[in-house]
Design a protein around this motif. Structure first.
Motif: not given
Length: 124
Positions: A87-110
């Motif tokens: 997640k960036p520290t120099d940018r505001i994450i807008p409210p529409c972004v409800r979740g953040w996963l790091a690649k590689p994300a498994s289908i189970d994590e998704v």
């Protein structure tokens, strides 16, 4: 009614993997290879949620977010970001972004993350 998910990912193998896994879990899945294609799909297909990669050709994920939810506009579609970046520290994450996963994300994590995100009632 099945929830409609739009997967926006330039890696065709990953796009296909997520699509198959989410279809098997009862979601209706649509695909886009970049942000520009995704804007068209959002306008025509009205997904309930977008799974979004940030690094893509033509229009990247940040440009897609800015186009979909211009500053000050009411939120449109919830977004789950799946990316190889922190997640960036120099940018505001807008409210529409409800979740953040790091690649590689498994289908189970998704799938787990999707259950944590409150989706609007299905409108189709």
């Amino acid at each position: 009614m099945k929830r409609r998910i739009l997967i926006v990912e330039d890696n065709a193998d990953l796009r296909r993997l997520y699509a198959i896994g989410l279809n098997l879990r009862g979601y209706e899945v649509r695909l886009a290879a970049n942000g520009a294609e995704a804007i068209d799909r959002v306008e025509t297909e009205k997904p309930d949620l977008v799974i979004l990669d940030l690094c893509m050709p033509v229009m990247d994920g940040w440009q897609f977010i800015d186009r979909l939810n211009p500053q000050g506009a009411p939120e449109t579609v919830p977004i789950l970001v799946i990316t190889g970046h922190d997640k960036p520290t120099d940018r505001i994450i807008p409210p529409c972004v409800r979740g953040w996963l790091a690649k590689p994300a498994s289908i189970d994590e998704v799938a787990v993350k999707l259950t944590e995100i409150t989706l609007p009632p299905a409108s189709h």
